[in-house]
Design a protein around this motif. Structure first.
Motif, PDB file in Angstrom:
ATOM      1  N   SER A  98      -2.110   2.420  10.556  1.00 31.60           N
ATOM      2  CA  SER A  98      -1.607   2.480  11.920  1.00 31.60           C
ATOM      3  C   SER A  98      -0.389   1.582  12.096  1.00 31.60           C
ATOM      4  O   SER A  98       0.607   1.953  12.724  1.00 31.60           O
ATOM      5  CB  SER A  98      -2.717   2.087  12.896  1.00 31.60           C
ATOM      6  OG  SER A  98      -2.269   2.161  14.227  1.00 31.60           O
ATOM      7  N   GLN A  99      -0.460   0.387  11.548  1.00 34.13           N
ATOM      8  CA  GLN A  99       0.661  -0.549  11.658  1.00 34.13           C
ATOM      9  C   GLN A  99       1.873  -0.056  10.874  1.00 34.13           C
ATOM     10  O   GLN A  99       3.013  -0.166  11.337  1.00 34.13           O
ATOM     11  CB  GLN A  99       0.219  -1.927  11.177  1.00 34.13           C
ATOM     12  CG  GLN A  99      -0.803  -2.589  12.093  1.00 34.13           C
ATOM     13  CD  GLN A  99      -1.437  -3.815  11.467  1.00 34.13           C
ATOM     14  OE1 GLN A  99      -1.614  -3.887  10.243  1.00 34.13           O
ATOM     15  NE2 GLN A  99      -1.814  -4.787  12.299  1.00 34.13           N
ATOM     16  N   ALA A 100       1.634   0.489   9.683  1.00 39.71           N
ATOM     17  CA  ALA A 100       2.741   1.018   8.885  1.00 39.71           C
ATOM     18  C   ALA A 100       3.432   2.162   9.611  1.00 39.71           C
ATOM     19  O   ALA A 100       4.672   2.285   9.584  1.00 39.71           O
ATOM     20  CB  ALA A 100       2.219   1.485   7.528  1.00 39.71           C
ATOM     21  N   ALA A 101       2.643   2.991  10.290  1.00 46.46           N
ATOM     22  CA  ALA A 101       3.225   4.114  11.032  1.00 46.46           C
ATOM     23  C   ALA A 101       4.084   3.624  12.192  1.00 46.46           C
ATOM     24  O   ALA A 101       5.112   4.230  12.514  1.00 46.46           O
ATOM     25  CB  ALA A 101       2.110   5.021  11.542  1.00 46.46           C
ATOM     26  N   LEU A 102       3.683   2.536  12.818  1.00 47.45           N
ATOM     27  CA  LEU A 102       4.484   2.010  13.919  1.00 47.45           C
ATOM     28  C   LEU A 102       5.834   1.510  13.425  1.00 47.45           C
ATOM     29  O   LEU A 102       6.874   1.769  14.042  1.00 47.45           O
ATOM     30  CB  LEU A 102       3.733   0.885  14.627  1.00 47.45           C
ATOM     31  CG  LEU A 102       4.512   0.175  15.737  1.00 47.45           C
ATOM     32  CD1 LEU A 102       5.010   1.166  16.786  1.00 47.45           C
ATOM     33  CD2 LEU A 102       3.661  -0.907  16.391  1.00 47.45           C
ATOM     34  N   LEU A 103       5.853   0.780  12.301  1.00 48.11           N
ATOM     35  CA  LEU A 103       7.134   0.326  11.765  1.00 48.11           C
ATOM     36  C   LEU A 103       8.020   1.513  11.400  1.00 48.11           C
ATOM     37  O   LEU A 103       9.234   1.485  11.641  1.00 48.11           O
ATOM     38  CB  LEU A 103       6.915  -0.563  10.534  1.00 48.11           C
ATOM     39  CG  LEU A 103       6.309  -1.951  10.775  1.00 48.11           C
ATOM     40  CD1 LEU A 103       6.385  -2.786   9.501  1.00 48.11           C
ATOM     41  CD2 LEU A 103       7.014  -2.675  11.913  1.00 48.11           C
ATOM     42  N   LEU A 140       2.273   9.993  12.188  1.00 47.13           N
ATOM     43  CA  LEU A 140       0.925  10.257  11.678  1.00 47.13           C
ATOM     44  C   LEU A 140       0.681  11.749  11.503  1.00 47.13           C
ATOM     45  O   LEU A 140       0.004  12.172  10.549  1.00 47.13           O
ATOM     46  CB  LEU A 140      -0.110   9.643  12.617  1.00 47.13           C
ATOM     47  CG  LEU A 140      -0.152   8.107  12.638  1.00 47.13           C
ATOM     48  CD1 LEU A 140      -1.163   7.627  13.657  1.00 47.13           C
ATOM     49  CD2 LEU A 140      -0.494   7.562  11.255  1.00 47.13           C
ATOM     50  N   ASP A 141       1.212  12.577  12.414  1.00 44.17           N
ATOM     51  CA  ASP A 141       1.074  14.031  12.251  1.00 44.17           C
ATOM     52  C   ASP A 141       1.751  14.479  10.960  1.00 44.17           C
ATOM     53  O   ASP A 141       1.227  15.330  10.222  1.00 44.17           O
ATOM     54  CB  ASP A 141       1.696  14.750  13.449  1.00 44.17           C
ATOM     55  CG  ASP A 141       0.878  14.560  14.721  1.00 44.17           C
ATOM     56  OD1 ASP A 141      -0.303  14.151  14.612  1.00 44.17           O
ATOM     57  OD2 ASP A 141       1.423  14.799  15.817  1.00 44.17           O
ATOM     58  N   PRO A 152       0.848  -1.196   0.000  1.00 40.68           N
ATOM     59  CA  PRO A 152       0.000   0.000   0.000  1.00 40.68           C
ATOM     60  C   PRO A 152       0.884   1.247   0.000  1.00 40.68           C
ATOM     61  O   PRO A 152       1.962   1.257   0.608  1.00 40.68           O
ATOM     62  CB  PRO A 152      -0.797  -0.127   1.305  1.00 40.68           C
ATOM     63  CG  PRO A 152      -0.729  -1.578   1.666  1.00 40.68           C
ATOM     64  CD  PRO A 152       0.598  -2.056   1.182  1.00 40.68           C
ATOM     65  N   ASP A 153       0.458   2.321  -0.668  1.00 40.76           N
ATOM     66  CA  ASP A 153       1.314   3.510  -0.783  1.00 40.76           C
ATOM     67  C   ASP A 153       1.593   4.148   0.577  1.00 40.76           C
ATOM     68  O   ASP A 153       2.624   4.789   0.771  1.00 40.76           O
ATOM     69  CB  ASP A 153       0.709   4.535  -1.736  1.00 40.76           C
ATOM     70  CG  ASP A 153      -0.637   5.080  -1.255  1.00 40.76           C
ATOM     71  OD1 ASP A 153      -1.211   4.502  -0.292  1.00 40.76           O
ATOM     72  OD2 ASP A 153      -1.112   6.064  -1.830  1.00 40.76           O
ATOM     73  N   TYR A 154       0.693   3.924   1.555  1.00 40.37           N
ATOM     74  CA  TYR A 154       0.917   4.559   2.847  1.00 40.37           C
ATOM     75  C   TYR A 154       2.078   3.919   3.622  1.00 40.37           C
ATOM     76  O   TYR A 154       2.581   4.501   4.577  1.00 40.37           O
ATOM     77  CB  TYR A 154      -0.354   4.554   3.702  1.00 40.37           C
ATOM     78  CG  TYR A 154      -1.047   3.228   3.848  1.00 40.37           C
ATOM     79  CD1 TYR A 154      -0.542   2.212   4.666  1.00 40.37           C
ATOM     80  CD2 TYR A 154      -2.249   2.982   3.189  1.00 40.37           C
ATOM     81  CE1 TYR A 154      -1.190   1.006   4.820  1.00 40.37           C
ATOM     82  CE2 TYR A 154      -2.912   1.768   3.326  1.00 40.37           C
ATOM     83  CZ  TYR A 154      -2.386   0.787   4.145  1.00 40.37           C
ATOM     84  OH  TYR A 154      -3.037  -0.417   4.290  1.00 40.37           O
ATOM     85  N   VAL A 155       2.523   2.735   3.212  1.00 40.64           N
ATOM     86  CA  VAL A 155       3.682   2.123   3.867  1.00 40.64           C
ATOM     87  C   VAL A 155       4.928   2.958   3.589  1.00 40.64           C
ATOM     88  O   VAL A 155       5.672   3.330   4.505  1.00 40.64           O
ATOM     89  CB  VAL A 155       3.882   0.668   3.395  1.00 40.64           C
ATOM     90  CG1 VAL A 155       5.185   0.100   3.963  1.00 40.64           C
ATOM     91  CG2 VAL A 155       2.710  -0.202   3.808  1.00 40.64           C
ATOM     92  N   GLY A 156       5.156   3.282   2.325  1.00 38.55           N
ATOM     93  CA  GLY A 156       6.299   4.113   1.981  1.00 38.55           C
ATOM     94  C   GLY A 156       6.159   5.530   2.496  1.00 38.55           C
ATOM     95  O   GLY A 156       7.136   6.141   2.961  1.00 38.55           O
ATOM     96  N   LYS A 157       4.957   6.089   2.434  1.00 39.10           N
ATOM     97  CA  LYS A 157       4.742   7.473   2.873  1.00 39.10           C
ATOM     98  C   LYS A 157       4.937   7.619   4.378  1.00 39.10           C
ATOM     99  O   LYS A 157       5.390   8.665   4.849  1.00 39.10           O
ATOM    100  CB  LYS A 157       3.348   7.930   2.456  1.00 39.10           C
ATOM    101  CG  LYS A 157       3.216   8.154   0.944  1.00 39.10           C
ATOM    102  CD  LYS A 157       1.814   8.536   0.534  1.00 39.10           C
ATOM    103  CE  LYS A 157       1.727   8.791  -0.959  1.00 39.10           C
ATOM    104  NZ  LYS A 157       0.347   9.109  -1.402  1.00 39.10           N
TER     105      LYS A 157
END
Length: 835
Positions: free
Chosen positions: A249-254, A281-282, A127-132
């Protein structure tokens, strides 16, 4: 005039001041040759001599600038982008799996191999949000900047590191610079020269690689903690899911743990981890990658417990070692180093539910739960192995409780004296040689048949000195009668027993001494399981294997064992008769107490070596063959001791009993297989082929000492002539001689016995039909064998004479009659094993 050499004053030069109208002295013109670099300056005095002219200053600055630019251009040109990343960054984790589950799905993980635990995934699958999320935490200018470096960031970091006194180090690297350091250099660079070269490489890469390439490789390279390199391994370690299935949420934690993975793991410091997660996330919200509404709904994700595993810890270490050995020696030639870098997917033949039952049974035995709370001696070794008769696949194997503490695989590497588990090989050879299950021998004990051992060697003795009359091979097999099998081996030739064992799959050395029938040879328990699997497969031998399939990291198949190696080892009818005899071991013989209650067709054989130094039960059904072997090492860890007796409870008392094949090994076998038979793939009850009653025509088998010949021998080509009369001269003959005459005439023999005052025991009293009488071709002739005079009410039974009377001692053997000193001990197997 003073000051002049010629008495005249020198003319002086003067200039008028522009402001005051007065004249001032000007420096004289320098005389002589002009210097190339006029420094200190001539014509000036004092401080002025040392102040360079503006022309010199400007020229120097420009020259240095040109040199610097030239140096930078040269350095930039000299930096080459490597064709591929550093070796370790390309390394992927190889995973070894249990066999596929019954529904066809992927089996569970048995073990992993990795220099760095990594599984490379394509960036476009995420998903693109993983890289972002990573960009939001590491370099928000990544998508918009084409420079590859940040001069302000580098300057800020340099100033901080040069002036701070608290020991902290600040980084000013862009995500591209981090990528260069991790993917191409694969080490932390701390010197400024190295940082400079990395900066130049980052500039060049920013112009040659796309943002997707850089970010994708970065995500597959960096360390996330929990021994995980790359986003896929990290997602599995933190959440137990694939990276493609992570939510925002999980991607942000990594992304949050990247700066300090081991310290900011939620399991270590959740407060710090959550604070950093909020920062990520901010940042994503500020960049417009997550809306305020979405951001407000996100909660800190749960993570799974992470347990560091030792690859070889426990009993699975033996399985992994076998996988390594087979891969390295097999057609793939995949070494352990290849496994640690290649990203292979290895599917084994080990069925986890069956292996679980085996491990549980072994554990119960070692903990004393299996035998009335009686633990075995710590030096007692247990080996177990199960093989699929249809393929040779190793279904389950127990080489010991822990590979770390004892690296000898007791099932596949160690050898154990075979004991009476070797008798079926003699039976197979005899049936091929023209004997039948109705062939009878004297079973009294002790006795020393002609040709047995050397002068002075002890006679053969049954277990517990059990006495038997003239019994057939079915009874002799069921009761494991040593004296009968000794005679049988001498009749056919012990070299044929060697050949039969080798044909079944035994590879360890076996002597061609008569005592080999009593299992004086040392064998691998796994090979015994496979040899009996040859019988379960109706005479077809397969080569054992543990690796079913190997896939490359790209999903292509590197190796698949779709066609296991097989070879016809014995005729099916010979195996059917041998199997029938071995079923009687379970139904009425030395294995009946524990194995028979399983309530299905099972064939097998108990085995106990001299002085109880080993004890076996090897049994099979048409679907699975299993060997259980017990042995005990000496105090030195190498020699062999008698297995320490294990007690049984009788009320409040403990009675110690010697460990024999029909006791503890049979009990272990039954306990384990009882659970296996509840598994879906083994729950169906399958019958063995019926008894074939093979006839007297010999089946030729070359022995290890035979010379191959292209011309068939008469035994191989001749068939028994058709007759219509019973041969004469049978009365008075020994049973074996009379039976042989009938077989050569194409007839079969039915044996009965009765008391006789006139005919010596063991000889034919009469035949039916009588000698010379007509009979249908292939018919059966009843031979009535003498038991000697009928004993009176108080008289002792007549002692049956030896087949070859000698004056040799008849005490219990204290050593194996085989002169080979490495073959210690005969078998101590028989009716007494029922206990």
């Amino acid at each position: 005039m003073a000051g002049s050499s010629n008495g005249r004053s020198a003319p002086s030069r003067s200039r008028r001041s522009s402001s005051r109208g007065t004249r001032v002295a000007t420096p004289p013109k320098p005389t002589g040759r002009k210097r190339f670099f006029d420094y200190p300056r001539t014509g000036y005095s004092g401080l002025h001599r040392w102040i360079p002219s503006w022309r010199v200053v400007v020229g120097t600055i420009l020259g240095m600038g040109f040199l610097l630019v030239g140096g930078l251009v040269g350095a930039y040109a000299s930096v080459k982008v490597p064709a591929k990343g550093a070796e370790d960054t390309q390394a992927q984790t190889s995973t070894v799996y249990y066999a596929n589950k019954a529904d066809g799905s992927q089996g569970d993980v048995m073990g992993t191999y990795a220099v760095q635990k990594r599984e490379i995934v394509e960036y476009d699958t995420l998903p693109d949000y993983v890289g972002k999320a990573v960009v939001a935490g590491e370099d928000r200018s990544f998508f918009t900047s084409s420079a590859g470096i940040s001069l302000t960031g580098m300057a800020r970091a340099f100033l901080h590191n040069a002036t701070t006194s608290d020991g902290t180090v600040q980084g000013g690297s862009t995500l591209t610079q981090q990528y260069v350091e991790r993917y191409y250099v694969d080490k932390t660079t701390r010197d400024y020269v190295g940082k400079f070269r990395e900066a130049l490489l980052a500039i060049k890469i920013a112009r040659t690689e796309s943002k997707e390439e850089i970010l994708g490789r970065y995500l597959n390279t960096i360390y996330f903690g929990r021994d995980s390199y790359g986003v896929q391994a990290a997602s599995q370690a933190y959440f137990g899911i694939d990276a493609k299935d992570m939510d925002v949420s999980q991607a942000a934690l990594l992304a949050a743990v990247i700066p300090s993975p081991n310290n900011w793991d939620p399991a270590v410091n959740q407060a710090k981890s959550e604070a950093r997660w909020n920062i990520i996330l901010d940042g994503m919200q500020q960049e417009g990658w997550v809306s305020a509404t979405e951001r407000a709904k996100l909660t800190f994700p749960d993570t799974i417990e992470y347990k560091r595993t030792e690859r070889y810890r426990g009993s699975q270490g033996y399985l992994l070692q076998m996988v390594e050995d087979e891969l390295a020696s097999g057609p793939t030639h995949i070494t352990k180093s290849d496994l640690e870098r290649g990203g292979y997917k290895v599917v084994t033949t080990i069925q986890k539910p069956v292996q679980k039952d085996m491990n549980a049974t072994a554990s119960d035995f070692l903990k004393g739960k299996l035998v009335d709370d009686q633990k075995p001696n710590k030096r007692t070794k247990l080996a177990m192995a199960s093989v699929d008769p249809s393929s040779g696949a190793i279904v389950a194997l127990y080489g010991g409780p822990d590979f770390i503490t004892d690296q000898i695989n007791r099932a596949s590497v160690d050898t154990v004296q075979a004991g009476s588990t070797f008798k079926p090989f003699t039976l197979l050879a005899a049936l091929e040689d023209g004997k039948t299950l109705t062939t009878r021998y004297a079973g009294y004990s002790p006795q020393k048949p002609k040709g047995w051992g050397q002068a002075g060697d002890p006679a053969v003795q049954n277990f517990g000195n059990e006495q038997f009359g003239y019994i057939d091979l079915v009874t002799a097999t069921a009761q494991s009668v040593n004296t009968v099998y000794a005679q049988l081996n001498l009749d056919i030739g012990p070299e044929k027993t060697v050949a039969a064992a080798a044909a079944a799959g035994i590879t360890t050395p076996i002597t061609d001494q008569p005592s080999n029938v009593l299992g004086t040879a040392d064998v691998h328990p796994l090979e015994m399981a496979n040899a009996y699997a040859t019988l379960a497969a109706q005479g077809v031998r397969h080569q054992t294997y543990i690796v079913q399939q190997v896939d490359n990291s790209d999903g292509s198949v590197a190796y698949a064992n779709d066609k296991p190696k097989s070879k016809r080892a014995f005729p099916a009818d010979v195996v059917a008769d041998a199997t029938y005899a071995m079923q009687q071991v379970v139904q009425s013989g030395s294995g009946k107490n524990y194995v028979k209650p399983l309530g299905r067709p099972i064939a097998g054989k108990t085995g106990t070596s001299q002085d109880n130094r080993s004890a076996w039960f090897v049994g099979f059904t048409p679907q699975i063959s299993t060997a259980v072997a017990l042995s005990q090492v000496g105090e030195d860890g190498k020699s062999r001791d008698t297995i320490t007796p294990i007690g049984y409870k009788f009320g409040s008392h403990i009675a110690l009993d010697a460990v024999t094949g029909g006791s503890i090994p049979a009990r272990i076998w039954a306990s384990y297989m009882g659970g296996v038979f509840e598994q879906p793939q083994y729950e169906d009850v399958v019958d063995f082929p019926p008894r074939a009653n093979v006839g007297p025509t010999a089946t030729s088998r070359p022995t290890q000492s035979a010379t191959p010949s292209s011309t068939p021998t008469p035994t191989e080509t001749e068939t028994a002539p058709t007759v219509d009369r019973v041969p004469t001269g049978l009365v008075g003959k020994l049973q074996a001689d009379a039976t042989s005459v009938l077989y050569q005439a194409g007839l079969s023999a039915t044996i009965t016995s009765e008391y006789s005052d006139d005919v010596i025991v063991g000889r034919v009293i009469r035949v039916d039909p009588g000698e010379g009488k007509k009979i249908e071709p292939g018919g059966s002739v009843t031979l009535v064998i003498s038991l000697g005079p009928k004993p009176g009410p108080t008289s002792k039974p007549t002692q049956i004479p030896t087949i070859a009377p000698t004056n040799e001692p008849t005490t219990k053997p204290t050593k194996d009659p085989d002169p080979n000193p490495t073959q210690t001990g005969g078998s101590g197997d028989g009716q007494g094993e029922d206990g």
